[in-house]
Design a protein around this motif. Sequence first.
Motif, PDB file in Angstrom:
ATOM      1  N   LEU A  15       0.634  -1.157  -0.022  1.00 57.60           N
ATOM      2  CA  LEU A  15      -0.103   0.013   0.061  1.00 57.60           C
ATOM      3  C   LEU A  15       1.034   1.336   0.068  1.00 57.60           C
ATOM      4  CD1 LEU A  15      -2.828   1.743   0.424  1.00 57.60           C
ATOM      5  CD2 LEU A  15      -2.257   1.253   2.868  1.00 57.60           C
ATOM      6  N   TRP A  16       1.824   1.450   0.971  1.00 57.58           N
ATOM      7  CA  TRP A  16       2.398   2.528   1.055  1.00 57.58           C
ATOM      8  C   TRP A  16       3.590   2.844   0.068  1.00 57.58           C
ATOM      9  CZ3 TRP A  16       0.095   6.451   3.141  1.00 57.58           C
ATOM     10  CH2 TRP A  16      -0.927   6.263   4.054  1.00 57.58           C
ATOM     11  N   ALA A  17       4.382   1.583  -0.264  1.00 52.15           N
ATOM     12  CA  ALA A  17       5.201   1.795  -1.401  1.00 52.15           C
ATOM     13  C   ALA A  17       4.682   2.247  -2.796  1.00 52.15           C
ATOM     14  CB  ALA A  17       5.614   0.509  -1.653  1.00 52.15           C
ATOM     15  N   PHE A 144      10.938  -3.099  -1.904  1.00 53.02           N
ATOM     16  CA  PHE A 144      10.773  -1.523  -2.617  1.00 53.02           C
ATOM     17  C   PHE A 144      10.393  -0.670  -1.664  1.00 53.02           C
ATOM     18  CE2 PHE A 144       9.186  -3.648  -6.828  1.00 53.02           C
ATOM     19  CZ  PHE A 144      10.312  -4.047  -7.024  1.00 53.02           C
ATOM     20  N   LEU A 145       9.787  -0.789  -0.528  1.00 53.14           N
ATOM     21  CA  LEU A 145       9.349   0.232   0.567  1.00 53.14           C
ATOM     22  C   LEU A 145      10.475   0.645   1.313  1.00 53.14           C
ATOM     23  CD1 LEU A 145       7.327   1.855   1.932  1.00 53.14           C
ATOM     24  CD2 LEU A 145       6.784  -0.179   3.469  1.00 53.14           C
ATOM     25  N   THR A 146      11.321  -0.441   1.454  1.00 55.30           N
ATOM     26  CA  THR A 146      12.485  -0.152   2.252  1.00 55.30           C
ATOM     27  C   THR A 146      13.507   0.675   1.597  1.00 55.30           C
ATOM     28  OG1 THR A 146      12.689  -2.369   3.514  1.00 55.30           O
ATOM     29  CG2 THR A 146      14.859  -1.150   3.383  1.00 55.30           C
ATOM     30  N   ALA A 147      13.670   0.569   0.220  1.00 51.39           N
ATOM     31  CA  ALA A 147      14.471   1.315  -0.668  1.00 51.39           C
ATOM     32  C   ALA A 147      14.004   2.877  -0.567  1.00 51.39           C
ATOM     33  CB  ALA A 147      14.871   0.764  -1.812  1.00 51.39           C
ATOM     34  N   LEU A 148      12.792   2.853  -0.832  1.00 46.81           N
ATOM     35  CA  LEU A 148      11.811   3.997  -0.820  1.00 46.81           C
ATOM     36  C   LEU A 148      12.048   4.953   0.420  1.00 46.81           C
ATOM     37  CD1 LEU A 148       8.768   2.880  -2.811  1.00 46.81           C
ATOM     38  CD2 LEU A 148      10.663   4.508  -3.694  1.00 46.81           C
ATOM     39  N   LEU A 149      11.844   4.165   1.440  1.00 45.04           N
ATOM     40  CA  LEU A 149      11.931   5.114   2.873  1.00 45.04           C
ATOM     41  C   LEU A 149      13.444   5.536   3.186  1.00 45.04           C
ATOM     42  CD1 LEU A 149       9.616   2.861   5.189  1.00 45.04           C
ATOM     43  CD2 LEU A 149       9.171   5.129   4.174  1.00 45.04           C
ATOM     44  N   GLY A 153      13.948   9.045   3.366  1.00 48.00           N
ATOM     45  CA  GLY A 153      14.902   9.605   4.488  1.00 48.00           C
ATOM     46  C   GLY A 153      16.191  10.634   4.325  1.00 48.00           C
ATOM     47  N   VAL A 154      16.973  10.222   3.421  1.00 49.28           N
ATOM     48  CA  VAL A 154      17.881  10.804   2.972  1.00 49.28           C
ATOM     49  C   VAL A 154      17.691  12.135   2.471  1.00 49.28           C
ATOM     50  CG1 VAL A 154      19.800  10.895   1.639  1.00 49.28           C
ATOM     51  CG2 VAL A 154      19.604   8.680   2.635  1.00 49.28           C
ATOM     52  N   VAL A 155      16.915  12.170   1.486  1.00 55.99           N
ATOM     53  CA  VAL A 155      16.609  13.600   1.103  1.00 55.99           C
ATOM     54  C   VAL A 155      15.908  14.549   1.987  1.00 55.99           C
ATOM     55  CG1 VAL A 155      14.999  14.625  -0.695  1.00 55.99           C
ATOM     56  CG2 VAL A 155      16.154  12.716  -1.315  1.00 55.99           C
ATOM     57  N   LEU A 156      15.049  13.884   2.726  1.00 54.00           N
ATOM     58  CA  LEU A 156      14.241  14.931   3.825  1.00 54.00           C
ATOM     59  C   LEU A 156      15.122  15.194   4.946  1.00 54.00           C
ATOM     60  CD1 LEU A 156      10.637  13.152   3.581  1.00 54.00           C
ATOM     61  CD2 LEU A 156      11.316  14.994   2.669  1.00 54.00           C
ATOM     62  N   GLY A 157      15.949  14.227   5.563  1.00 46.84           N
ATOM     63  CA  GLY A 157      16.999  14.302   6.671  1.00 46.84           C
ATOM     64  C   GLY A 157      17.739  15.435   6.311  1.00 46.84           C
ATOM     65  N   TRP A 272      12.395   6.108  -7.598  1.00 51.66           N
ATOM     66  CA  TRP A 272      11.031   5.995  -7.378  1.00 51.66           C
ATOM     67  C   TRP A 272      10.195   5.128  -8.541  1.00 51.66           C
ATOM     68  CZ3 TRP A 272      11.633   8.257  -3.142  1.00 51.66           C
ATOM     69  CH2 TRP A 272      10.596   8.772  -2.409  1.00 51.66           C
ATOM     70  N   THR A 273      11.023   4.636  -9.313  1.00 55.23           N
ATOM     71  CA  THR A 273      10.336   3.427 -10.187  1.00 55.23           C
ATOM     72  C   THR A 273       9.690   2.379  -9.419  1.00 55.23           C
ATOM     73  OG1 THR A 273      11.802   4.083 -12.243  1.00 55.23           O
ATOM     74  CG2 THR A 273      10.466   2.241 -12.144  1.00 55.23           C
ATOM     75  N   PHE A 274      10.364   2.194  -8.235  1.00 56.78           N
ATOM     76  CA  PHE A 274      10.022   1.229  -7.268  1.00 56.78           C
ATOM     77  C   PHE A 274       8.385   1.460  -6.867  1.00 56.78           C
ATOM     78  CE2 PHE A 274      14.761   0.155  -5.769  1.00 56.78           C
ATOM     79  CZ  PHE A 274      14.782  -0.847  -6.933  1.00 56.78           C
ATOM     80  N   ALA A 275       7.993   2.635  -6.459  1.00 56.72           N
ATOM     81  CA  ALA A 275       6.920   2.926  -6.305  1.00 56.72           C
ATOM     82  C   ALA A 275       5.958   2.713  -7.218  1.00 56.72           C
ATOM     83  CB  ALA A 275       6.697   4.362  -5.745  1.00 56.72           C
ATOM     84  N   ASP A 276       6.194   3.158  -8.690  1.00 57.00           N
ATOM     85  CA  ASP A 276       5.474   2.910  -9.747  1.00 57.00           C
ATOM     86  C   ASP A 276       5.170   1.216  -9.939  1.00 57.00           C
ATOM     87  OD1 ASP A 276       5.248   5.703 -10.811  1.00 57.00           O
ATOM     88  OD2 ASP A 276       7.300   5.373 -10.989  1.00 57.00           O
ATOM     89  N   LEU A 277       6.311   0.538  -9.819  1.00 57.02           N
ATOM     90  CA  LEU A 277       6.067  -0.856  -9.886  1.00 57.02           C
ATOM     91  C   LEU A 277       5.222  -1.626  -8.753  1.00 57.02           C
ATOM     92  CD1 LEU A 277       9.525  -1.935 -10.828  1.00 57.02           C
ATOM     93  CD2 LEU A 277       7.662  -1.774 -12.506  1.00 57.02           C
ATOM     94  N   SER A 278       5.224  -0.975  -7.612  1.00 56.71           N
ATOM     95  CA  SER A 278       4.312  -1.456  -6.826  1.00 56.71           C
ATOM     96  C   SER A 278       3.043  -1.178  -6.841  1.00 56.71           C
ATOM     97  CB  SER A 278       4.798  -0.785  -5.204  1.00 56.71           C
ATOM     98  OG  SER A 278       6.277  -1.180  -4.712  1.00 56.71           O
ATOM     99  N   MET A 279       2.468   0.090  -7.399  1.00 50.39           N
ATOM    100  CA  MET A 279       1.127   0.462  -7.551  1.00 50.39           C
ATOM    101  C   MET A 279       0.727  -0.340  -8.681  1.00 50.39           C
ATOM    102  SD  MET A 279      -1.588   1.587  -6.695  1.00 50.39           S
ATOM    103  CE  MET A 279      -0.848   2.495  -5.013  1.00 50.39           C
ATOM    104  N   GLY A 280       1.585  -0.458  -9.699  1.00 45.72           N
ATOM    105  CA  GLY A 280       1.276  -1.089 -11.098  1.00 45.72           C
ATOM    106  C   GLY A 280       0.922  -2.617 -10.682  1.00 45.72           C
TER     107      GLY A 280
END
Length: 370
Positions: A15-17, A144-149, A153-157, A272-280
Amino acid sequence: MRDDKISRTQLMALLWAGVMAPAAELLPGLLLPGAGRGAWLAVLLAAPLVLVAGWLMGSLAGREGLAESITSLLGRWLGRAVLLLYIVWGLFLLALRLRLCAQRLLASGERDGALWFFLLAVAAVLLWMGRGKLAPFARAGQLFLTALLITAGVVLGLSLFRARPERLLPLWWSEARPAIQAVLSAAGVMGWGLFLPFLMGDVRDQGENKNWHWLFWGLGGALLLAAAQIIIVGNLGTELAARLDNPFFALAKNVGVEGAFQRVEGVVAALWTFADLSMGGVLIFAVRAMAARLLPEKTLSWVPWGAVLLGAAGALTLFPAMGTAEVWNRRLVPIGNLILGFLLPALLWMVGKVLTGRKKNGISCREEPT
């Protein structure tokens, strides 16, 4: 089969990925014109609505999945009509996701390549995953979710300490009221996960009472999204963030560690392709679950082929010009997600309660002595 069952944790990871793709594209840019500096508050206030919608759809889905529950509740013909509506919307979302993913990959490569090449490459990966079993895909979704988080986290941190509090606070009532009005838009963005209940029939341990599990994942995801909006608006400001198509990826342009790495926005956009693959993948497996109630069993192996081909064709024909997909994503998708993810499930839930009440009353009447 038992070996194709997934856990509740894997379902929520999918879901969240998957939601992280539309969230990065739409938040907070979609909310800023109306909510201003209160965009983060709109995301936070949308959490109860999203949780209620998830509870409604989860209650309807039960142990067998939402497709089975809809056909059992509404009957063969009306139930199939509702499932067909969900299938059409799912294929539209799949086409939109393919198009937006291809555009992001094209932009991250400094426009070195063709849009159709990236689109077909992502479609081929989705076809490969969609023709397999759900359990391996769910395990991949956790990775995928682990890699995305970690990436987020790096960008926002690294951007946290450059955020300016005056761009967020104080938040007076005149500014908080528009944020409250933007709650539906924020909920519509998170409503991309509305197809997860169609996979409930493949979740093990359905008989256990683990409502805390859903609450933890639901509130946790909403809080993380709200925190991301705080950092984005605190760095870019409301005016600049509202003008940008993808504020999160724009924020990644300023991320860097002296002597270690600089300008990682291309890497972030590609990851972020990981997120697209998860939702797709979720959309394809949900379409498979619904098609099992509509088509003969011997034709089900062709459902992933049909879903991916229709999605790829829709991505190329429905959004012919650059920018068209973003317009549809902002204006139509949140509304459609709210209708099919909240209003229709609420109506079905009320119908189920009425039918259950009539059935109980009928039994009690027969038991009364004459």
